[in-house]
Motif scaffolding. Structure first.
Motif, PDB file in Angstrom:
ATOM      1  N   THR A   1     -26.938 -32.604  15.741  1.00  0.00           N
ATOM      2  CA  THR A   1     -26.679 -32.946  14.332  1.00  0.00           C
ATOM      3  C   THR A   1     -27.886 -33.624  13.673  1.00  0.00           C
ATOM      4  OG1 THR A   1     -24.505 -33.500  15.187  1.00  0.00           O
ATOM      5  CG2 THR A   1     -24.869 -33.852  12.846  1.00  0.00           C
ATOM      6  N   LYS A   2     -28.441 -34.606  14.360  1.00  0.00           N
ATOM      7  CA  LYS A   2     -29.602 -35.300  13.798  1.00  0.00           C
ATOM      8  C   LYS A   2     -30.728 -34.307  13.535  1.00  0.00           C
ATOM      9  CE  LYS A   2     -29.911 -40.113  15.135  1.00  0.00           C
ATOM     10  NZ  LYS A   2     -30.426 -41.138  16.011  1.00  0.00           N
TER      11      LYS A   2
ATOM     12  N   LEU B   1     -30.169 -32.242  10.419  1.00  0.00           N
ATOM     13  CA  LEU B   1     -30.572 -32.972   9.211  1.00  0.00           C
ATOM     14  C   LEU B   1     -32.087 -32.959   9.054  1.00  0.00           C
ATOM     15  CD1 LEU B   1     -28.119 -35.968   9.455  1.00  0.00           C
ATOM     16  CD2 LEU B   1     -28.449 -34.599   7.392  1.00  0.00           C
TER      17      LEU B   1
ATOM     18  N   TRP C   1     -26.282 -44.241   6.194  1.00  0.00           N
ATOM     19  CA  TRP C   1     -26.657 -44.091   7.606  1.00  0.00           C
ATOM     20  C   TRP C   1     -28.140 -44.412   7.825  1.00  0.00           C
ATOM     21  CZ3 TRP C   1     -28.590 -39.283  10.309  1.00  0.00           C
ATOM     22  CH2 TRP C   1     -28.589 -39.450  11.711  1.00  0.00           C
TER      23      TRP C   1
ATOM     24  N   TYR D   1     -31.370 -41.660   7.368  1.00  0.00           N
ATOM     25  CA  TYR D   1     -31.758 -40.823   6.216  1.00  0.00           C
ATOM     26  C   TYR D   1     -33.167 -41.175   5.724  1.00  0.00           C
ATOM     27  CZ  TYR D   1     -26.778 -39.592   5.990  1.00  0.00           C
ATOM     28  OH  TYR D   1     -25.506 -39.166   6.293  1.00  0.00           O
TER      29      TYR D   1
ATOM     30  N   ASN E   1     -22.590 -38.319   2.300  1.00  0.00           N
ATOM     31  CA  ASN E   1     -21.980 -38.473   3.620  1.00  0.00           C
ATOM     32  C   ASN E   1     -20.537 -38.973   3.450  1.00  0.00           C
ATOM     33  OD1 ASN E   1     -22.257 -41.070   6.096  1.00  0.00           O
ATOM     34  ND2 ASN E   1     -21.665 -38.972   6.459  1.00  0.00           N
TER      35      ASN E   1
ATOM     36  N   ASN F   1     -20.598 -43.375   6.937  1.00  0.00           N
ATOM     37  CA  ASN F   1     -21.106 -44.418   7.805  1.00  0.00           C
ATOM     38  C   ASN F   1     -22.049 -45.229   6.914  1.00  0.00           C
ATOM     39  OD1 ASN F   1     -22.264 -45.930   9.796  1.00  0.00           O
ATOM     40  ND2 ASN F   1     -23.152 -44.241  10.940  1.00  0.00           N
TER      41      ASN F   1
ATOM     42  N   ASP G   1     -23.621 -34.374   4.688  1.00  0.00           N
ATOM     43  CA  ASP G   1     -23.442 -34.742   6.094  1.00  0.00           C
ATOM     44  C   ASP G   1     -21.944 -34.996   6.315  1.00  0.00           C
ATOM     45  OD1 ASP G   1     -23.228 -36.062   8.523  1.00  0.00           O
ATOM     46  OD2 ASP G   1     -24.901 -37.428   8.165  1.00  0.00           O
TER      47      ASP G   1
ATOM     48  N   ILE H   1     -20.254 -35.074   9.318  1.00  0.00           N
ATOM     49  CA  ILE H   1     -19.992 -35.261  10.752  1.00  0.00           C
ATOM     50  C   ILE H   1     -18.666 -35.977  11.035  1.00  0.00           C
ATOM     51  CG2 ILE H   1     -21.367 -37.393  10.956  1.00  0.00           C
ATOM     52  CD1 ILE H   1     -22.281 -36.192  13.750  1.00  0.00           C
ATOM     53  N   TYR H   2     -18.188 -36.813  10.076  1.00  0.00           N
ATOM     54  CA  TYR H   2     -16.918 -37.528  10.316  1.00  0.00           C
ATOM     55  C   TYR H   2     -15.712 -36.824   9.695  1.00  0.00           C
ATOM     56  CZ  TYR H   2     -19.804 -41.377  11.981  1.00  0.00           C
ATOM     57  OH  TYR H   2     -20.695 -42.148  12.701  1.00  0.00           O
TER      58      TYR H   2
ATOM     59  N   SER I   1     -20.276 -34.423  17.991  1.00  0.00           N
ATOM     60  CA  SER I   1     -20.328 -35.737  18.637  1.00  0.00           C
ATOM     61  C   SER I   1     -19.079 -36.575  18.423  1.00  0.00           C
ATOM     62  CB  SER I   1     -21.515 -36.534  18.116  1.00  0.00           C
ATOM     63  OG  SER I   1     -22.712 -35.930  18.486  1.00  0.00           O
ATOM     64  N   LYS I   2     -18.678 -36.712  17.163  1.00  0.00           N
ATOM     65  CA  LYS I   2     -17.606 -37.664  16.839  1.00  0.00           C
ATOM     66  C   LYS I   2     -16.242 -37.011  17.019  1.00  0.00           C
ATOM     67  CE  LYS I   2     -21.221 -39.951  15.189  1.00  0.00           C
ATOM     68  NZ  LYS I   2     -21.835 -41.154  15.660  1.00  0.00           N
TER      69      LYS I   2
ATOM     70  N   ARG J   1     -25.383 -33.441  22.480  1.00  0.00           N
ATOM     71  CA  ARG J   1     -26.359 -33.158  21.431  1.00  0.00           C
ATOM     72  C   ARG J   1     -26.112 -31.796  20.787  1.00  0.00           C
ATOM     73  NH1 ARG J   1     -26.298 -36.488  19.751  1.00  0.00           N
ATOM     74  NH2 ARG J   1     -28.229 -36.472  18.578  1.00  0.00           N
TER      75      ARG J   1
HETATM   76  C1  LIG Z   1     -23.576 -40.240   9.322  1.00  0.00           C
HETATM   77  C2  LIG Z   1     -24.147 -39.673  10.579  1.00  0.00           C
HETATM   78  N1  LIG Z   1     -24.804 -38.512  10.513  1.00  0.00           N
HETATM   79  C3  LIG Z   1     -25.357 -37.950  11.602  1.00  0.00           C
HETATM   80  C4  LIG Z   1     -25.258 -38.551  12.837  1.00  0.00           C
HETATM   81  C5  LIG Z   1     -25.938 -37.917  14.022  1.00  0.00           C
HETATM   82  O1  LIG Z   1     -25.044 -37.399  14.903  1.00  0.00           O
HETATM   83  P1  LIG Z   1     -25.480 -36.844  16.340  1.00  0.00           P
HETATM   84  O2  LIG Z   1     -25.406 -37.977  17.273  1.00  0.00           O
HETATM   85  O3  LIG Z   1     -24.453 -35.784  16.616  1.00  0.00           O
HETATM   86  O4  LIG Z   1     -26.852 -36.284  16.239  1.00  0.00           O
HETATM   87  C6  LIG Z   1     -24.574 -39.768  12.958  1.00  0.00           C
HETATM   88  C7  LIG Z   1     -24.504 -40.454  14.260  1.00  0.00           C
HETATM   89  O5  LIG Z   1     -24.209 -41.603  14.385  1.00  0.00           O
HETATM   90  C8  LIG Z   1     -24.001 -40.337  11.799  1.00  0.00           C
HETATM   91  O6  LIG Z   1     -23.325 -41.502  11.852  1.00  0.00           O
END
Ligand SMILES: Cc1ncc(COP(=O)(O)O)c(C=O)c1O
Length: 396
Positions: free
Chosen positions: A103-104, A107, A128, A131, A174, A178, A206, A208-209, A238-239, A247
């Protein structure tokens, strides 16, 4: 020639080490030394990855999925992702509009692929931790936009509009967010989409959540009229599936853009590991009950932590509708990094200082409740005792 300061590239200079990664390492080190630390600092579910996903990876290894695969990702996973994005998110993408990457890194691919030197990228503050550093790495200029308590920790379209200049290239959003766990309203997302269209920008969303949602609904901006061509949606395993160490994630966009963006992947990590991608297929196609059970547990923990906060004066608690964090603002005369450090050294509780999430995060602390109910009760009792001590001192 010996140099005391290594001649690193100027793009690294404004970047500090990830505070969440640093704190996580420190807590692990303290635990290794046998210290009794309760950690509310990591954004990592404490559950094991569901067994059917682990089994799929083991089987894939036995079957020889151990070689390079396409930089875009294996077709089976891209098809499963495209199907999910269409069915659940209303995003009209097909498998050629997906790049599978951590994910990271997804981005990073989006930002490196879109941002020219000097381009400005807007993102929520607090937001987060990665960024701004990623925008720097892409050669751009990070522009934080206030997304504070007054706007329920959502970036208000009016504030975003004010921050747009002729150099603005993209806006990162996002939701669920986060660090605050805010879930953007449909109106906020629509307002942001209108700005992106009117001002000819890109949106990086983003999500991811997405699945860690307790109230309200999740909206993917790429599903809004005219937005698919301007949006890069980033998502990950991941979450949702307790797969932080695997990863694995993806980005989804219009396919002619993806054809360009994939060059970043080709010349950096080549591809995500093949057997991990097979596990990703098992995750997406597995029983939704596996995810629902984890979300139900997070929901119960949210209630426990909320109840604990009600017994600790001095914290103003925003009720998170998603993700697994509380981000209370506090009244004490203490910078958040000092507060977090003292909580760790004096009360053996690790939290993340709000300042790690941007200037507007000062006077806040982030508490992750991705840990056991017992740890929540024990850790919050320590926070209460610490705060009582602090208040006695402040009252003196
Ligand atoms: C808002 C946000 N985006 C992206 C990520 C990255 O996720 P990953 O660990 O799957 O690369 C996180 C991880 O904490 C996150 O909180």
């Amino acid at each position: 020639m010996r140099r005391d300061v290594k001649p690193v590239a100027s793009r690294l200079k404004p970047i500090v080490q990830s505070p969440t990664v640093r704190l996580g390492a420190l807590v692990n080190e303290m635990k290794r030394r046998g210290e009794d630390v309760i950690s509310f600092s990591v954004g990592e579910p404490d559950f094991s990855t569901p067994q059917h996903i682990v089994d799929a990876a083991k089987k894939a290894l036995d079957e020889g999925w151990t070689k390079y695969v396409s930089s875009m990702g294996i077709p089976g996973l891209r098809e499963a992702i495209a199907e999910k994005m269409k069915r659940e998110n209303g995003v009209p993408c097909d498998k050629d509009g997906i790049i599978v990457a951590p994910t990271k890194h997804a981005l990073y691919i989006a930002l490196t692929g879109l941002v020219d030197p000097g381009d400005e990228v807007l993102f929520p503050d607090p937001g987060w931790v990665s960024y701004a550093p990623m925008v720097h790495l892409a050669g751009g200029r990070p522009v934080p936009v206030r997304a504070t308590e007054e706007t329920k920790y959502e970036p208000a379209p009016e504030a975003v509009a004010e921050a747009i200049t002729p150099n603005t290239k993209a806006i990162v959003i996002n939701s669920p967010s986060n660090p605050a766990g805010s879930v953007y309203s449909k109106e906020t997302i629509k307002g942001l989409c209108d700005l992106v269209t009117d001002r000819d920008l890109f949106l990086i969303s983003d999500e991811i959540y997405e699945k860690i949602l307790y109230e309200g609904a999740h909206y993917s901006p790429a599903s809004f009229d005219g937005m698919f061509d301007r949006t890069v949606t980033v998502h990950g395993f991941s979450k949702t599936y307790a797969m932080t160490g695997w990863r694995l994630g993806w980005l989804c966009a219009e396919k002619s853009l993806v054809k360009q963006l994939v060059k970043v992947q080709e010349h950096t990590i080549t591809c995500a590991p093949a057997f991990v991608q097979i596990a990703g297929v098992a995750a997406l196609k597995g029983p939704p009950s596996a995810v629902a059970a984890m979300v139900d547990e997070f929901r119960a923990r949210r209630e426990i932590m909320a109840g604990e906060f009600r017994t600790i004066p001095g914290f103003h608690v925003f009720r998170p509708a998603g993700a697994f964090y509380f981000f209370p603002r506090y009244d004490f005369e203490l910078p958040s990094d000092e507060f977090a450090e003292r909580l760790l050294t004096e009360a053996r509780v690790a939290v993340t200082p709000g300042s790690a999430f941007g200037a507007a995060g000062e006077n806040h602390l982030r508490f992750s409740y991705a840990c056991s109910r017992e740890d929540i009760r024990k850790g919050m009792a320590r926070v209460r005792a610490f705060v009582e001590k602090l208040r006695r001192k402040e009252g003196q």
